[in-house]
Design a protein around this motif. Structure first.
Motif, PDB file in Angstrom:
ATOM      1  N   ARG A 172       0.840  -1.211   0.000  1.00  0.00           N
ATOM      2  CA  ARG A 172       0.000   0.000   0.000  1.00  0.00           C
ATOM      3  C   ARG A 172       0.875   1.261   0.000  1.00  0.00           C
ATOM      4  NH1 ARG A 172      -4.795   1.307   4.327  1.00  0.00           N
ATOM      5  NH2 ARG A 172      -5.378   3.313   3.448  1.00  0.00           N
ATOM      6  N   ASP A 173       0.486   2.256  -0.812  1.00  0.00           N
ATOM      7  CA  ASP A 173       1.235   3.515  -0.897  1.00  0.00           C
ATOM      8  C   ASP A 173       1.042   4.339   0.372  1.00  0.00           C
ATOM      9  OD1 ASP A 173       2.149   2.977  -3.448  1.00  0.00           O
ATOM     10  OD2 ASP A 173       0.501   4.047  -4.435  1.00  0.00           O
ATOM     11  N   ASN A 174       2.094   5.071   0.735  1.00  0.00           N
ATOM     12  CA  ASN A 174       2.004   5.984   1.871  1.00  0.00           C
ATOM     13  C   ASN A 174       1.096   7.159   1.522  1.00  0.00           C
ATOM     14  OD1 ASN A 174       3.841   4.294   3.034  1.00  0.00           O
ATOM     15  ND2 ASN A 174       5.558   5.698   2.900  1.00  0.00           N
ATOM     16  N   GLU A 175       0.485   7.751   2.552  1.00  0.00           N
ATOM     17  CA  GLU A 175      -0.406   8.887   2.355  1.00  0.00           C
ATOM     18  C   GLU A 175       0.195  10.114   3.018  1.00  0.00           C
ATOM     19  OE1 GLU A 175      -4.220   7.872   3.951  1.00  0.00           O
ATOM     20  OE2 GLU A 175      -4.494   6.184   2.599  1.00  0.00           O
ATOM     21  N   ASP A 176       0.199  11.239   2.297  1.00  0.00           N
ATOM     22  CA  ASP A 176       0.635  12.510   2.869  1.00  0.00           C
ATOM     23  C   ASP A 176      -0.558  13.163   3.546  1.00  0.00           C
ATOM     24  OD1 ASP A 176       3.285  12.354   1.936  1.00  0.00           O
ATOM     25  OD2 ASP A 176       2.646  13.040  -0.041  1.00  0.00           O
ATOM     26  N   LEU A 177      -0.386  13.548   4.812  1.00  0.00           N
ATOM     27  CA  LEU A 177      -1.463  14.142   5.589  1.00  0.00           C
ATOM     28  C   LEU A 177      -1.181  15.612   5.862  1.00  0.00           C
ATOM     29  CD1 LEU A 177      -1.939  11.260   8.155  1.00  0.00           C
ATOM     30  CD2 LEU A 177      -3.206  11.666   6.056  1.00  0.00           C
ATOM     31  N   ASN A 178      -2.228  16.392   6.012  1.00  0.00           N
ATOM     32  CA  ASN A 178      -2.103  17.814   6.285  1.00  0.00           C
ATOM     33  C   ASN A 178      -2.734  18.100   7.646  1.00  0.00           C
ATOM     34  OD1 ASN A 178      -2.291  20.574   6.450  1.00  0.00           O
ATOM     35  ND2 ASN A 178      -3.128  20.852   4.404  1.00  0.00           N
ATOM     36  N   PHE A 179      -1.897  18.301   8.660  1.00  0.00           N
ATOM     37  CA  PHE A 179      -2.373  18.650   9.993  1.00  0.00           C
ATOM     38  C   PHE A 179      -1.988  20.083  10.355  1.00  0.00           C
ATOM     39  CE2 PHE A 179      -2.157  13.895  11.070  1.00  0.00           C
ATOM     40  CZ  PHE A 179      -3.479  13.722  10.729  1.00  0.00           C
ATOM     41  N   ASP A 180      -1.961  20.971   9.349  1.00  0.00           N
ATOM     42  CA  ASP A 180      -1.746  22.385   9.631  1.00  0.00           C
ATOM     43  C   ASP A 180      -2.840  22.848  10.593  1.00  0.00           C
ATOM     44  OD1 ASP A 180       0.160  22.074   7.684  1.00  0.00           O
ATOM     45  OD2 ASP A 180      -0.779  23.411   6.234  1.00  0.00           O
ATOM     46  N   HIS A 181      -2.489  23.728  11.511  1.00  0.00           N
ATOM     47  CA  HIS A 181      -3.467  24.155  12.507  1.00  0.00           C
ATOM     48  C   HIS A 181      -3.036  25.457  13.176  1.00  0.00           C
ATOM     49  CE1 HIS A 181      -0.446  21.925  14.794  1.00  0.00           C
ATOM     50  NE2 HIS A 181      -0.800  22.648  15.837  1.00  0.00           N
ATOM     51  N   LEU A 182      -3.941  26.026  13.936  1.00  0.00           N
ATOM     52  CA  LEU A 182      -3.680  27.203  14.759  1.00  0.00           C
ATOM     53  C   LEU A 182      -3.503  26.777  16.206  1.00  0.00           C
ATOM     54  CD1 LEU A 182      -6.373  29.584  13.270  1.00  0.00           C
ATOM     55  CD2 LEU A 182      -3.914  30.004  13.238  1.00  0.00           C
ATOM     56  N   GLN A 183      -2.738  27.575  16.944  1.00  0.00           N
ATOM     57  CA  GLN A 183      -2.592  27.369  18.385  1.00  0.00           C
ATOM     58  C   GLN A 183      -2.712  28.704  19.102  1.00  0.00           C
ATOM     59  OE1 GLN A 183       1.155  25.569  19.374  1.00  0.00           O
ATOM     60  NE2 GLN A 183       0.648  23.605  18.454  1.00  0.00           N
ATOM     61  N   VAL A 184      -3.432  28.704  20.209  1.00  0.00           N
ATOM     62  CA  VAL A 184      -3.419  29.809  21.157  1.00  0.00           C
ATOM     63  C   VAL A 184      -2.600  29.305  22.328  1.00  0.00           C
ATOM     64  CG1 VAL A 184      -4.791  31.232  22.702  1.00  0.00           C
ATOM     65  CG2 VAL A 184      -5.660  30.691  20.444  1.00  0.00           C
ATOM     66  N   ARG A 185      -1.604  30.104  22.715  1.00  0.00           N
ATOM     67  CA  ARG A 185      -0.675  29.679  23.766  1.00  0.00           C
ATOM     68  C   ARG A 185      -0.620  30.734  24.858  1.00  0.00           C
ATOM     69  NH1 ARG A 185       3.073  26.085  21.139  1.00  0.00           N
ATOM     70  NH2 ARG A 185       4.803  26.765  22.441  1.00  0.00           N
ATOM     71  N   ALA A 186      -0.549  30.303  26.108  1.00  0.00           N
ATOM     72  CA  ALA A 186      -0.411  31.220  27.244  1.00  0.00           C
ATOM     73  C   ALA A 186       0.486  30.565  28.277  1.00  0.00           C
ATOM     74  CB  ALA A 186      -1.772  31.538  27.850  1.00  0.00           C
ATOM     75  N   GLY A 187       1.393  31.366  28.830  1.00  0.00           N
ATOM     76  CA  GLY A 187       2.310  30.798  29.805  1.00  0.00           C
ATOM     77  C   GLY A 187       2.892  31.830  30.738  1.00  0.00           C
TER      78      GLY A 187
END
Length: 192
Positions: A172-187
């Motif tokens: 089976r061929d490998n699949e390219d996935l797109n998990f681009d996303h936004l993050q809100v960060r606080a610290g």
């Protein structure tokens, strides 16, 4: 595997901190929480991810009055919206740079960076394939507010490019996935 990655990341953060502290104007340690949301699934391969909370640690170096260098480790674990039998685990280690200016006790900044993400997933019974580790890139903007003494609050909005490959055993061929996303960060940071 994850334990070795955490030990390696801690050693790398320590080594980077030791090397950078000799030429930095200031060094700080930050603990932060994050909320990852708006994951992309443009190819509609059935790997839509739910929004997720996470956290991490960063070493921050003030290279100049208006330049900050960050070296950090994050962890977040989103669930698959389409298949509740498996979750995804991301552990990115990133180096970023922020440029900005001061408005009294507030440092407004923008920047970007890159890193390497250790990616994994918990598999359902009989499921095949695994996410390959991948590069991660980001752009960010935020504010750092000086609090009492050496403490500071930092808030940030990030856009992340994260595109691992799903690999399979066999023909089976490998699949390219797109998990681009936004993050809100606080610290909260502590300057030394």
């Amino acid at each position: 595997m994850m334990k070795r990655l955490a030990i390696l990341a801690a050693a790398a953060i320590g080594a980077a901190g030791f090397a950078a502290s000799s030429f930095a104007l200031g060094v700080g340690l930050e603990a932060h929480g994050l909320y990852a949301f708006n994951f992309h699934d443009e190819d509609d391969l059935g790997y839509s991810l739910e929004n997720a909370f996470g956290g991490g640690l960063s070493l921050a170096f003030a290279l100049h009055e208006n330049v900050r260098l960050d070296f950090g480790l994050d962890y977040f674990n989103p669930h698959n919206e389409d298949n509740s039998d498996w979750d995804v685990e991301f552990i990115p280690v990133c180096l970023g740079i922020r440029f900005g200016g001061h408005l009294e006790k507030i440092f407004l900044s923008g920047g970007g960076g890159a890193g390497y993400s250790s990616n994994g997933r918990t598999l359902a019974w009989g499921d095949e394939g695994d996410f390959e580790n991948s590069m991660i890139y980001f752009v960010c903007g935020g504010a750092e507010i000086a609090l009492a003494g050496p403490l500071a609050f930092r808030g940030e909005l990030r856009y992340n490019w994260l595109r691992p490959e799903l690999s399979f055993d066999g023909p089976r061929d490998n699949e390219d996935l797109n998990f681009d996303h936004l993050q809100v960060r606080a610290g909260v940071g502590l300057d030394f």
